[in-house]
Design an enzyme around this catalytic site. Structure first.
Site, mmCIF file in Angstrom:
data_model
loop_
_atom_site.group_PDB
_atom_site.id
_atom_site.type_symbol
_atom_site.label_atom_id
_atom_site.label_comp_id
_atom_site.label_asym_id
_atom_site.label_seq_id
_atom_site.Cartn_x
_atom_site.Cartn_y
_atom_site.Cartn_z
ATOM 1 N N ARG A 116 0.840 -1.210 0.000
ATOM 2 C CA ARG A 116 0.000 0.000 0.000
ATOM 3 C C ARG A 116 0.871 1.254 0.000
ATOM 4 N NH1 ARG A 116 -0.411 4.646 2.656
ATOM 5 N NH2 ARG A 116 -0.033 3.551 4.613
ATOM 6 N N ASP A 117 1.543 1.534 1.094
ATOM 7 C CA ASP A 117 2.358 2.748 1.191
ATOM 8 C C ASP A 117 3.473 2.699 0.143
ATOM 9 O OD1 ASP A 117 3.339 5.131 2.181
ATOM 10 O OD2 ASP A 117 3.503 4.453 4.244
ATOM 11 N N HIS B 135 5.767 4.100 12.597
ATOM 12 C CA HIS B 135 5.675 4.040 11.129
ATOM 13 C C HIS B 135 6.618 5.124 10.586
ATOM 14 C CE1 HIS B 135 3.171 3.731 7.303
ATOM 15 N NE2 HIS B 135 3.743 4.902 7.128
ATOM 16 N N HIS C 115 9.366 6.840 8.010
ATOM 17 C CA HIS C 115 9.957 6.927 6.670
ATOM 18 C C HIS C 115 11.428 7.313 6.837
ATOM 19 C CE1 HIS C 115 6.269 6.683 4.020
ATOM 20 N NE2 HIS C 115 5.737 6.715 5.226
ATOM 21 N N CYS D 244 4.780 9.400 0.415
ATOM 22 C CA CYS D 244 3.406 9.862 0.389
ATOM 23 C C CYS D 244 3.279 10.898 -0.723
ATOM 24 C CB CYS D 244 3.014 10.458 1.730
ATOM 25 S SG CYS D 244 1.321 11.035 1.743
ATOM 26 N N ASN E 174 9.410 4.145 3.045
ATOM 27 C CA ASN E 174 9.342 3.667 4.423
ATOM 28 C C ASN E 174 10.695 3.042 4.743
ATOM 29 O OD1 ASN E 174 6.417 3.274 3.272
ATOM 30 N ND2 ASN E 174 6.245 3.402 5.485
#
Ligand code: HMG
Ligand code: MG
Length: 301
Positions: free
Chosen positions: A15-16, A207, A209, A240, A249
């Site tokens: 996803r990310d 979470h 990055h 993002c 990430n």
């Protein structure tokens, strides 16, 4: 040294990781990627999102991805949803675990989902009863916890307030995003200390990055504070679209290497993870961003 015995890795690459790639994978390729991640022993995988396909075309057809996944009791597959419309699409696709998201910065929230933090919480409040009636588990994200690309410094008290609001709405876990990877270790430590006064530590996840190369150092600091859930993306995929300069990430392989070295159990197999890295990088015009994967080669790619 105060470190946990065990850590859960939440893989957000599908996803990310994929949402910001210039090349869009087909649903079949996304399924193959996710299956390889689950074969590596990852027990929580964010498989896609139900957001506007005009805004994030890479995540279109996430329903087909869920339809293609083999059911596997050992793995929880999450879908990110921004509103009731996304939740309804997720339910139709048979999703059991969802993630909702907001931020500690109003400007970022406007850019990301076209509303204020307060309005985003209202949207989440609207979808929560439907999620609960359907027995879905709901994870919450707070973005910009260590800084915002538009507003700069973000006070940890603001992060704590938003995290607590998500818990009050019914989220079982709050993932604290350093969306643009601006943070440094003592700042990350202080943010976790502040948030944990409002939300119990076992409900918090990191979470991070890796834009400024600080993610592993930041993770080491928050592990010492008692964090036991870490989000990461294989090959350091990610970024993002609404956070200029946000690179990937933190790479799952690099986190795993660090945790293995610290004797912290994860249940994840490095060789199988390298095979997943090899697969996804070969399908994307993405240069592998895992330092570990740049050195180690999978035995059976
Ligand atoms: P909006 O324009 O304010 O929404 O977008 P709207 O309600 O006015 O609807 C506009 C159009 O979008 C309508 O279609 C809706 O049907 C459609 P039209 O009538 O024009 O054809 N729409 C949807 N379509 C599909 N799925 C939906 C949906 N909702 C409305 N769920 C919206 C609001 C949130 C939809 C939009 O801004 C959006 O999708 N943004 C993308 C957000 C996103 O995916 N960002 C990246 C993920 S967040 C992240 O990466 C951070 C994180 O990793 C943590 C960290 O690192 O910090 C989680
Ligand atoms: Mg993210």
């Amino acid at each position: 040294m105060n470190l946990p015995d065990k850590v859960t890795l939440v893989e957000v690459g599908p996803r990310d990781g994929l949402q910001n790639q210039s090349h869009t994978l087909t649903p079949a390729e996304r399924v193959e990627f996710i299956e390889r991640l689950s074969q590596a022993g990852l027990s929580q995988i964010e498989a896609g999102s139900f957001v506007s396909p005009t805004q994030i075309p890479q995540m279109a057809n996430t329903d087909q991805v869920f339809a293609g996944l083999k059911s596997n009791d050992a793995v929880r597959y999450f879908a990110l949803v921004p509103n009731l419309q996304g939740l309804e699409a997720a339910i139709d696709a048979g999703v059991k675990d969802i993630a909702v998201f907001t931020a500690a910065s109003d400007t970022f929230t406007h850019k990301n989902i076209n509303c204020s933090i307060a309005e985003s919480l209202d949207r989440i409040a609207l979808l929560m009863p439907v999620a609960q009636q359907t027995d879905l588990r709901v994870r919450g994200y707070v973005s910009c916890t260590l800084g915002c690309p538009y507003e700069g410094e973000i006070h940890p008290e603001r992060v704590a307030e938003v995290a607590k609001a998500l818990v009050d709405l019914g989220c079982y876990e709050i993932s604290l995003g350093d969306t643009v990877g601006m943070g440094t270790p003592e700042q990350a430590r202080q943010m976790i200390r502040t948030v944990s006064r409002q939300v119990p530590l076992p409900m918090l996840a990191a979470h991070f990055h890796d834009t400024y190369g600080q993610a592993l150092a930041n993770l080491y600091a928050v592990l010492q504070e008692g964090i036991t859930v870490i989000d990461s993306a294989v090959a350091g995929l990610g970024g993002c679209p609404y956070a200029r300069g946000a690179s990937g990430n933190v790479a799952t392989e690099d986190v795993l290497y660090m945790l293995n070295g610290l004797g912290i159990e994860t249940g994840v197999d490095m060789n199988a993870l390298l095979a997943a890295n090899h697969y996804v990088c070969s399908r994307l015009d993405h240069i592998n961003h895992s330092k570990v994967a740049a050195v180690l080669q999978p035995l059976h790619p």
